[in-house]
Enzyme design. Structure first.
Site, PDB file in Angstrom:
ATOM      1  N   TYR A 121      -3.613  13.720   7.128  1.00  0.00           N
ATOM      2  CA  TYR A 121      -3.848  13.304   5.575  1.00  0.00           C
ATOM      3  C   TYR A 121      -4.619  14.317   4.879  1.00  0.00           C
ATOM      4  CZ  TYR A 121      -1.852   8.802   7.208  1.00  0.00           C
ATOM      5  OH  TYR A 121      -1.070   7.848   7.600  1.00  0.00           O
ATOM      6  N   ASP A 137      -2.347  -1.434  11.884  1.00  0.00           N
ATOM      7  CA  ASP A 137      -1.527  -2.306  11.049  1.00  0.00           C
ATOM      8  C   ASP A 137      -0.686  -3.151  11.750  1.00  0.00           C
ATOM      9  OD1 ASP A 137      -2.695  -2.181   8.539  1.00  0.00           O
ATOM     10  OD2 ASP A 137      -0.638  -1.215   7.665  1.00  0.00           O
ATOM     11  N   ASP A 189      -3.362   4.654  11.580  1.00  0.00           N
ATOM     12  CA  ASP A 189      -2.902   3.792  10.408  1.00  0.00           C
ATOM     13  C   ASP A 189      -1.747   2.848  10.827  1.00  0.00           C
ATOM     14  OD1 ASP A 189      -2.570   3.334   7.712  1.00  0.00           O
ATOM     15  OD2 ASP A 189      -1.584   5.253   7.009  1.00  0.00           O
ATOM     16  N   ASP A 206       4.462   6.716  20.650  1.00  0.00           N
ATOM     17  CA  ASP A 206       5.781   5.931  20.626  1.00  0.00           C
ATOM     18  C   ASP A 206       5.664   4.840  21.534  1.00  0.00           C
ATOM     19  OD1 ASP A 206       5.735   7.980  22.335  1.00  0.00           O
ATOM     20  OD2 ASP A 206       8.091   8.554  22.521  1.00  0.00           O
ATOM     21  N   LYS A 254       0.219  12.562  21.022  1.00  0.00           N
ATOM     22  CA  LYS A 254       1.646  12.861  21.084  1.00  0.00           C
ATOM     23  C   LYS A 254       1.476  14.176  21.986  1.00  0.00           C
ATOM     24  CE  LYS A 254       6.168  12.307  20.495  1.00  0.00           C
ATOM     25  NZ  LYS A 254       6.977  11.115  21.328  1.00  0.00           N
TER      26      LYS A 254
END
Ligand code: NAD
Length: 358
Positions: free
Chosen positions: A142, A253, A249, A225, A192
């Site tokens: 970001y 959620d 992020d 994943d 990852k």
């Protein structure tokens, strides 16, 4: 212990839920013999109306002078015509930045009393959900540079850069290990590393920090994943999840939404040494503002996080969390968590009920 707490009530239901949060802190101060001092400051739409700025300089100074900050919520239809840095939400991003808050802690806990609100199958819920997602907040893709858009081979091409240095990884790993020590002592680092160089460094640094400083905590690693899948397949396997900004992020959620109760979930954002910021994860709920319908429990649970993470007051934090649990057990519900057989109460009464049980 002397505690200076800055209150940013904000907009919509912000002032109502803040009132209940403050009453809980006052009760804790009285019962446990602490000296708490509160200051109020403006943020969001309320600040725009009075000063034209969603984050006035006095607010930044008031927060920096405090040991901890409690925030309600910002935003609402009244300010929806504003754009960019003029919007109420800019105040929120601004204060996080001004306080250097690099770690976001989001517990997603399902109270057994509210199991029917959960989106998962009852046999999965039966094992319990009590996950804390620790998300890096100021680095990663970001904020990485270069970022932008240009023409490459005649085609519009956009790009962002995922970047972390070792110190950024080390400090968020430390927050996660410390948090795990206050819980059931397990950290799962999510990355990852099979694809990304950033993730390989992330994994190496987390592993070394664990070996050097936190050998008493259990550490595992998981690809993002798989983590997204495991969170819905069997969330009970997780205690603390630590991950970067982008993955955090999404996973924070996901973890919170499966509990089904947005009005119940607190959060903490911590920096290096300065005051932490504590707030419910929900917004300003303009649809129910000023009607004594808001659920104050996410804010009340945010005060428990403040007691634990800013002031190291574990017993006091547990007293607040225990009081919330007792109120739920006794069947009291605000509208958003109302179920069959529950007793409907308003924001004020819910605050009273918790206070009586601290
Ligand atoms: P929201 O979280 O405010 O509301 C979503 C739904 O959940 C609404 O139906 C609301 O009534 C309900 N709800 C939320 N909190 C509740 C509570 N404590 N008790 C009972 N019901 C509750 O999200 P939204 O409607 O998308 O956004 C409304 C405003 O809040 C917007 O201006 C948005 O930008 C802002 N917002 C602020 C924050 C923040 O301050 N951290 C976060 C999200 C949204």
């Amino acid at each position: 212990m002397e505690m200076r707490i800055c209150l940013l009530a904000g907009d919509g239901i912000g002032p109502e839920i803040m009132e209940q949060g403050v009453r809980v802190l006052e009760t804790v101060a009285g019962k446990f013999g602490h000296d708490m001092e509160f200051t109020d400051a403006l943020i969001g739409g309320a600040a725009i109306d009075k000063t034209g700025d969603p984050l006035p300089q006095e607010t930044v100074e008031a927060c920096k002078a405090a040991h901890a900050v409690l925030l309600g919520a910002v935003g609402g239809p009244r300010w929806d015509n504003l754009t960019g840095a003029e919007r109420p939400e800019a105040g929120l991003l601004g204060i996080r930045k001004a306080l250097g808050l690099f770690a976001n802690l989001r517990p997603a806990k399902l109270f057994p009393e509210l199991a029917s609100a959960c989106f998962l199958r009852p046999d999965i819920v039966a094992n319990g959900i009590d996950v804390m997602v620790v998300r890096e907040l100021t680095g990663g893709i970001y904020f990485g540079t270069p970022a932008g858009e240009e023409t490459r081979d005649g085609l519009r091409t956009a790009f962002n850069t995922m970047v972390y240095n070792e110190e950024e990884v080390r400090r968020i790993a430390r927050v996660a290990f410390e948090a795990a020590r206050k819980r059931s002592g397990r950290v799962c680092s999510v990355d990852k590393a099979n694809v990304l160089a950033v993730s390989r460094l992330w994994r190496e640094i987390v592993t070394a920090t664990h070996a050097d400083e936190f050998p008493d905590v259990e550490l595992s690693h998981m690809y993002v994943d798989n983590a997204a899948m495991q969170l819905v397949r069997d969330p009970s396997q997780f205690d603390v999840i630590v991950t970067g900004n982008l993955f955090g992020d999404i996973l924070s959620d996901e973890a919170s939404v499966i509990t089904g109760s947005i009005g119940m979930l607190p959060s903490a954002s911590l920096g290096a040494g300065g005051p932490g910021l504590f707030e419910p994860i929900h917004g300003s709920a303009p649809d129910i503002a000023g009607q004594n319908k808001a659920n104050p429990l996410a804010t009340i649970l945010s005060t428990a996080m403040m007691l634990r993470h800013s002031f190291g007051l574990e017993k006091e934090a547990e007293a607040v969390e225990g009081a919330v649990q007792q109120v739920l057990k006794a069947g009291y519900r605000t509208g958003d968590i109302m179920d069959q057989g529950g007793t409907l109460v308003g924001c004020n009464t819910m605050g009273n009920l918790v206070n009586e049980r601290i």
